[in-house]
Every structure is written in structure tokens, then in C-alpha cells.
Design a protein around this motif. Structure first.
Motif, short mmCIF file in Angstrom:
data_model
loop_
_atom_site.label_atom_id
_atom_site.label_comp_id
_atom_site.label_asym_id
_atom_site.label_seq_id
_atom_site.Cartn_x
_atom_site.Cartn_y
_atom_site.Cartn_z
N PRO A 276 41.59 41.89 43.48
CA PRO A 276 40.87 41.63 42.23
C PRO A 276 39.99 42.80 41.81
O PRO A 276 39.53 43.57 42.64
CB PRO A 276 40.00 40.43 42.57
CG PRO A 276 40.58 39.84 43.81
CD PRO A 276 41.23 40.96 44.53
N GLY A 277 39.76 42.91 40.53
CA GLY A 277 38.91 43.95 39.97
C GLY A 277 39.63 44.69 38.86
O GLY A 277 40.83 44.46 38.63
N PRO A 278 38.92 45.54 38.15
CA PRO A 278 39.54 46.26 37.04
C PRO A 278 40.77 47.04 37.49
O PRO A 278 40.80 47.61 38.58
CB PRO A 278 38.43 47.21 36.57
CG PRO A 278 37.17 46.58 37.03
CD PRO A 278 37.51 45.89 38.32
N SER A 279 41.78 47.02 36.65
CA SER A 279 43.00 47.79 36.91
C SER A 279 43.65 48.09 35.57
O SER A 279 43.27 47.51 34.55
CB SER A 279 43.96 47.00 37.80
OG SER A 279 44.44 45.85 37.13
N ARG B 91 39.26 35.82 38.09
CA ARG B 91 39.77 36.06 39.44
C ARG B 91 38.79 36.93 40.23
O ARG B 91 38.46 36.65 41.38
CB ARG B 91 41.13 36.74 39.37
CG ARG B 91 41.69 37.13 40.72
CD ARG B 91 42.93 37.98 40.58
NE ARG B 91 43.46 38.36 41.88
CZ ARG B 91 44.18 39.44 42.09
NH1 ARG B 91 44.51 40.24 41.09
NH2 ARG B 91 44.61 39.72 43.31
N TRP B 92 38.30 38.01 39.60
CA TRP B 92 37.39 38.94 40.26
C TRP B 92 36.06 38.27 40.59
O TRP B 92 35.54 38.39 41.70
CB TRP B 92 37.19 40.16 39.38
CG TRP B 92 36.49 41.31 40.04
CD1 TRP B 92 36.43 41.61 41.38
CD2 TRP B 92 35.75 42.33 39.38
NE1 TRP B 92 35.71 42.76 41.58
CE2 TRP B 92 35.28 43.22 40.37
CE3 TRP B 92 35.45 42.59 38.06
CZ2 TRP B 92 34.50 44.34 40.07
CZ3 TRP B 92 34.69 43.71 37.75
CH2 TRP B 92 34.22 44.57 38.75
N VAL B 93 35.51 37.53 39.64
CA VAL B 93 34.23 36.84 39.87
C VAL B 93 34.37 35.84 41.01
O VAL B 93 33.54 35.80 41.92
CB VAL B 93 33.74 36.13 38.58
CG1 VAL B 93 32.55 35.23 38.87
CG2 VAL B 93 33.38 37.15 37.50
N TYR B 94 35.42 35.03 40.98
CA TYR B 94 35.61 34.03 42.03
C TYR B 94 35.86 34.69 43.39
O TYR B 94 35.41 34.18 44.42
CB TYR B 94 36.75 33.07 41.66
CG TYR B 94 36.24 31.83 40.95
CD1 TYR B 94 36.51 30.57 41.45
CD2 TYR B 94 35.49 31.92 39.80
CE1 TYR B 94 36.05 29.42 40.82
CE2 TYR B 94 35.02 30.78 39.15
CZ TYR B 94 35.30 29.54 39.67
OH TYR B 94 34.83 28.42 39.04
N ALA B 95 36.56 35.80 43.42
CA ALA B 95 36.80 36.50 44.69
C ALA B 95 35.48 37.01 45.28
O ALA B 95 35.24 36.88 46.48
CB ALA B 95 37.77 37.66 44.48
N MET B 96 34.62 37.55 44.43
CA MET B 96 33.33 38.03 44.94
C MET B 96 32.45 36.87 45.39
O MET B 96 31.76 36.97 46.39
CB MET B 96 32.63 38.87 43.87
CG MET B 96 33.29 40.22 43.69
SD MET B 96 32.30 41.42 42.77
CE MET B 96 32.35 40.75 41.14
N ALA B 97 32.48 35.76 44.66
CA ALA B 97 31.65 34.61 45.01
C ALA B 97 32.13 33.92 46.29
O ALA B 97 31.33 33.44 47.07
CB ALA B 97 31.63 33.61 43.86
N GLY C 227 34.21 35.37 48.64
CA GLY C 227 34.47 36.30 49.72
C GLY C 227 35.93 36.59 49.97
O GLY C 227 36.30 37.26 50.92
N ARG C 228 36.81 36.03 49.13
CA ARG C 228 38.25 36.28 49.23
C ARG C 228 38.89 35.91 47.90
O ARG C 228 38.31 35.22 47.08
CB ARG C 228 38.88 35.48 50.37
CG ARG C 228 38.76 33.99 50.22
CD ARG C 228 39.25 33.25 51.47
NE ARG C 228 39.06 31.83 51.33
CZ ARG C 228 39.93 31.00 50.75
NH1 ARG C 228 41.08 31.46 50.29
NH2 ARG C 228 39.67 29.71 50.66
N ASP C 229 40.11 36.33 47.70
CA ASP C 229 40.82 36.12 46.45
C ASP C 229 41.37 34.69 46.38
O ASP C 229 42.51 34.44 46.71
CB ASP C 229 41.96 37.15 46.33
CG ASP C 229 42.65 37.13 44.98
OD1 ASP C 229 42.17 36.44 44.06
OD2 ASP C 229 43.68 37.83 44.86
N VAL C 230 40.54 33.75 45.93
CA VAL C 230 40.93 32.34 45.93
C VAL C 230 41.87 31.98 44.78
O VAL C 230 42.62 31.01 44.88
CB VAL C 230 39.70 31.40 45.90
CG1 VAL C 230 38.89 31.56 47.18
CG2 VAL C 230 38.84 31.61 44.67
#
Length: 173
Positions: free
Chosen positions: A54-57, A86-92, A94-97
Motif C-alpha cells: 500500500p501507498g502512493p504508486s 487501503r493505505w490508511v487501513y494498512a497503517m492503522a 499494521g498490515r494490508d487488510v
């Protein structure tokens, strides 16, 4: 005079604290992360945020129907709506949920809720028991507002939910 000033101060403090929901001294982690990302002024990119992690691409022009021609996504590093959530939830979490899929794939990983809380996802499109055809997602902030990556040429921003067509519901992970 001092008594009057104390009264005014007490009213100000009451007004300030009355607007904070009971039991919440701080917004949920998902909302705090969304605001942090908004401060980065990340641009919208069709298909952005869907690389392996996740993250900018850079985005893709496959399926692009945006108003800016020619399609800028393949040369723009950014996020689309589902890439942002996706990125926000992954950071919250701790994994790419949510995983690299689009809004249709993401809504299937969530459960619909009648009463939204800040941090829930708000989906747009048509969702039935038989089919899921969504076209947009944002993070619910409360008060009828969401944070989202709305369209080509925009940055991650706050919008009124009611301003977007085809509200499909609130969903929680």
C-alpha cells in the motif's frame, strides 16, 4: 468584572467540550492517519496505491474514463480512492487488510453497518446480495463528511457525503 469574566470563560469551556463526543478524547487512529495523509497533498492517480504494498504508486490508464486527456495516471505517482483507503487501513492495522483490489474487492472484506462511526468506509455504487458494483470509497470522518481521493486533477481531500451520487452504505472492517 472578574466574576463576569469567569462566567464567560466557563461558557466558552462548556461550548468547546460539548462538541467533543462523550468518551472520545481523540479521533480514532484511522481518522488521524487519514488527516496525516491529507497534509501530504498527494494527488489522485487512477489505479494509484495498488502496487504490491500500500501507498502512493504510479497508476494505470487501463479503464481510465477521467476528464483529463490524455490519461496522466501512468506517469503520476499518487492514489485513487481505494488505494487511499487501503493505505490508511494498512497503517492503522499494521498490515494490508484490504489488499490490492478495487472498491468491489474491498467492500467484500467489510460488514455493512447502519450507524457509522468515524473511521468506517463509505461506499458509492450499487450493492445487493447478488452483486457488488461500486465506483467510489472514502473514510467517514463524522458529521456527514468523508476524506477521499476523488478524481483526476484533485488531491486527497474532505468532501460532503451527500454531494456524491449513489451512496451505497457504511462498512466496517
Amino acid at each position: 468584572m472578574a466574576r463576569r469574566l469567569a462566567g464567560v470563560l466557563a461558557l466558552l469551556l462548556l461550548a468547546a467540550t460539548a462538541s467533543v463526543p462523550l468518551g472520545l478524547s481523540m479521533p480514532p487512529l484511522i481518522v488521524r492517519i487519514a488527516y496525516e495523509i491529507q497534509q501530504r497533498q498527494i494527488v489522485y492517480s487512477w489505479g494509484g496505491g495498488h502496487s504490491d504494498s500500500p501507498g502512493p504508486s504510479k497508476g494505470t490508464c487501463r479503464g481510465y474514463k477521467g476528464r483529463i486527456k490524455p490519461c496522466p495516471a501512468a506517469r503520476t505517482r499518487g492514489l485513487d480512492c481505494s488505494g487511499f483507503t487501503r493505505w490508511v487501513y494498512a497503517m492503522a492495522h499494521g498490515r494490508d487488510v484490504l489488499g490490492p483490489g478495487n472498491t468491489n474487492a474491498h467492500v467484500r472484506k467489510m460488514r455493512r453497518v447502519k450507524s457509522a462511526r468515524p473511521g468506517d468506509l463509505v461506499f458509492f455504487g450499487k450493492i445487493t446480495k447478488r452483486s457488488v458494483k461500486t465506483h467510489h470509497v472514502g473514510i467517514y470522518l463524522g458529521g456527514g463528511k468523508m476524506m477521499n481521493a476523488p478524481e483526476t486533477g484533485a488531491i486527497v481531500r474532505i468532501d460532503e457525503i451527500a454531494a456524491k451520487r449513489n451512496f451505497a452504505g457504511f462498512y466496517r472492517y
